[in-house]
Design a protein around this motif. Structure first.
Motif, short mmCIF file in Angstrom:
data_model
loop_
_atom_site.label_atom_id
_atom_site.label_comp_id
_atom_site.label_asym_id
_atom_site.label_seq_id
_atom_site.Cartn_x
_atom_site.Cartn_y
_atom_site.Cartn_z
N LEU A 75 0.86 -1.18 0.00
CA LEU A 75 0.00 0.00 0.00
C LEU A 75 0.90 1.23 0.00
O LEU A 75 1.77 1.36 0.86
N THR A 76 0.69 2.11 -0.96
CA THR A 76 1.51 3.32 -1.02
C THR A 76 0.63 4.54 -0.73
O THR A 76 -0.60 4.47 -0.83
N SER A 77 1.29 5.62 -0.38
CA SER A 77 0.53 6.83 -0.02
C SER A 77 1.21 8.07 -0.56
O SER A 77 2.40 8.04 -0.90
N ASP A 78 0.44 9.15 -0.57
CA ASP A 78 1.05 10.44 -0.91
C ASP A 78 1.58 11.10 0.37
O ASP A 78 1.54 10.48 1.45
N ALA A 79 2.04 12.31 0.26
CA ALA A 79 2.64 12.98 1.43
C ALA A 79 1.63 13.22 2.55
O ALA A 79 2.00 13.32 3.71
N GLN A 80 0.35 13.31 2.21
CA GLN A 80 -0.69 13.55 3.23
C GLN A 80 -1.15 12.24 3.88
O GLN A 80 -1.99 12.27 4.79
N GLY A 81 -0.64 11.13 3.41
CA GLY A 81 -1.03 9.84 3.99
C GLY A 81 -2.25 9.22 3.34
O GLY A 81 -2.80 8.25 3.86
N ILE A 98 -1.09 -13.32 4.39
CA ILE A 98 -0.90 -12.03 3.71
C ILE A 98 0.00 -11.13 4.54
O ILE A 98 -0.17 -11.02 5.76
N GLU A 99 0.96 -10.57 3.86
CA GLU A 99 1.87 -9.63 4.52
C GLU A 99 1.61 -8.24 3.96
O GLU A 99 1.68 -8.05 2.74
N LEU A 100 1.30 -7.34 4.84
CA LEU A 100 1.01 -5.96 4.42
C LEU A 100 2.29 -5.13 4.45
O LEU A 100 2.95 -5.04 5.49
N ASP A 101 2.61 -4.57 3.32
CA ASP A 101 3.78 -3.70 3.22
C ASP A 101 3.24 -2.28 3.04
O ASP A 101 2.90 -1.87 1.94
N CYS A 102 3.12 -1.58 4.16
CA CYS A 102 2.45 -0.26 4.12
C CYS A 102 3.47 0.87 4.10
O CYS A 102 4.49 0.80 4.79
N ALA A 103 3.14 1.89 3.34
CA ALA A 103 3.96 3.11 3.36
C ALA A 103 3.89 3.70 4.77
O ALA A 103 2.81 3.74 5.36
N PRO A 104 5.05 4.15 5.31
CA PRO A 104 5.03 4.65 6.70
C PRO A 104 4.05 5.79 6.93
O PRO A 104 3.46 5.90 7.99
N ARG A 105 3.86 6.63 5.91
CA ARG A 105 2.97 7.79 6.09
C ARG A 105 1.49 7.43 5.96
O ARG A 105 0.63 8.24 6.30
N LEU A 106 1.21 6.28 5.42
CA LEU A 106 -0.19 5.91 5.13
C LEU A 106 -1.05 5.99 6.39
O LEU A 106 -0.67 5.46 7.44
N LYS A 107 -2.18 6.63 6.26
CA LYS A 107 -3.07 6.76 7.43
C LYS A 107 -3.60 5.39 7.81
O LYS A 107 -3.95 4.58 6.95
#
Lengths: 172, 161
Positions: A70-76, A129-138
């Motif tokens: 899961l990727t995110s923008d700068a605002q999460g 399932i392994e979730l690889d989340c962007a650190p900023r993601l809300k």
């Protein structure tokens, strides 16, 4: 000896209820003012022991988990979902459908049919399932993704679980 | 003309039914009083999920960590910080904030000595605000893992679709 019997109406006995009613109303007003309807809460269970670095090769029983990135923008805000290397846009329903197709054991039952509640397929229980989340993601998007991969509610209102084995990829 | 004053008997309203209803209301509110709400912090706006289910059997040996949108961690009403950098930042806002690591150590010590419970048998309930970053939640989970905890519960608000 003769016992004198009182004749006529006896005096009506009266209880002074004023103070009791005062206290009762105080109690009532306390409960009314402190009463709060809180929404029901539910859980997602995750078993995630600390991974110990080992040089031993993994056993054949240990299936590699399927990664959902899961990727995110700068605002999460969520701006991309990948199942393994397949981009799914930001469509969480698409993620659920892809996971369904990956882990169902009988190919005959389509997702549409399963959603109608006509048939319920069996699922591969060892699927992880392994979730690889962007650190900023809300966190709310992460929970939406966990909901999408965990199961679905069919049109009959029945909750069907796809997988219970969900974990986070260790932060880099 | 001289008016005759009539002495009326004192009014005695029948309070029985009103008291009955009042007692019923008190009984209702007393039964609805939920002490488990003590863990629920009003600052935390849980993310919503239609699949989140309440546990079938009540969880035993739990540690509830609440994570606010401003990355403040709470155990009960104690405000905690994750690392020194956050501690320095939060120190200016909340002088009584404590490090999470040391607080976890003392909580686990109490569990170990008083209840003879291993950290691996403790379930950590994460009540994270929907607006907090996932990376921060993962760092909190990582610290709990380093302390030996393995079972985590991500709490969400139930919604019906």
């Amino acid at each position: 000896m003769t016992v004198k019997r009182k004749t006529g109406n006896p005096k009506e006995m009266t209880l002074d209820l004023t103070s009791m009613i005062d206290v009762v109303f105080l109690l009532l007003s306390f409960f009314v003012l402190t009463f709060k309807v809180t929404p029901a809460e539910g859980d997602f269970n995750i078993r995630m022991p600390l991974e110990i670095q080992s040089n031993a090769p993994p056993s054949l029983d240990d299936l590699a988990p399927v990664t959902v990135r899961l990727t995110s923008d700068a605002q999460g805000t969520l701006n991309g979902i990948w199942l393994q290397s397949n981009p799914l846009g930001v469509d969480l329903k698409g993620l659920r459908l892809s996971v369904y197709n990956l882990i169902r054991e009988n190919d005959q039952i389509s997702f549409q049919s399963a959603m109608k509640g006509e048939q319920t397929p069996t699922f591969n229980k060892s699927f992880e399932i392994e979730l690889d989340c962007a650190p900023r993601l809300k966190y709310q998007y992460t929970m939406e993704a966990i909901t999408a991969v965990s199961g679905y509610i069919n049109e009959k209102g029945q909750s069907v679980k796809l997988t219970e084995k969900v974990k986070f990829k260790p932060p880099q | 003309m001289k008016l005759k004053s009539i002495k009326l008997p004192p009014a005695k309203p029948n309070m029985t039914s009103m008291i009955d209803i009042t007692f019923l209301l008190i009984a209702f509110f007393t039964l609805m009083l939920n002490f488990s709400q003590a863990d629920q912090n009003q600052r935390i706006h849980l993310p919503e999920s239609e699949l989140a289910q309440p546990p079938e059997i009540p969880l035993e040996k739990v540690l509830t960590l609440q994570i606010a949108a401003n990355e403040e961690i709470l155990i009960g009403s104690t405000v905690l910080y994750l690392d020194d950098a956050q501690g320095l930042a939060s120190g200016s806002q909340n002088a009584s904030a404590l490090p999470l690591s040391k607080t976890l150590d003392s909580e686990l010590y109490i569990y170990r000595v008083k209840d003879r419970v291993d950290p691996g048998d403790i379930t950590v309930i994460i009540r994270g605000d929907g607006g907090v970053s996932t990376g921060f939640v993962q760092r909190v989970i990582r610290l709990c893992q380093e302390k030996g905890m393995q079972s985590f519960v991500l709490r969400a608000k139930q919604v019906k679709f």
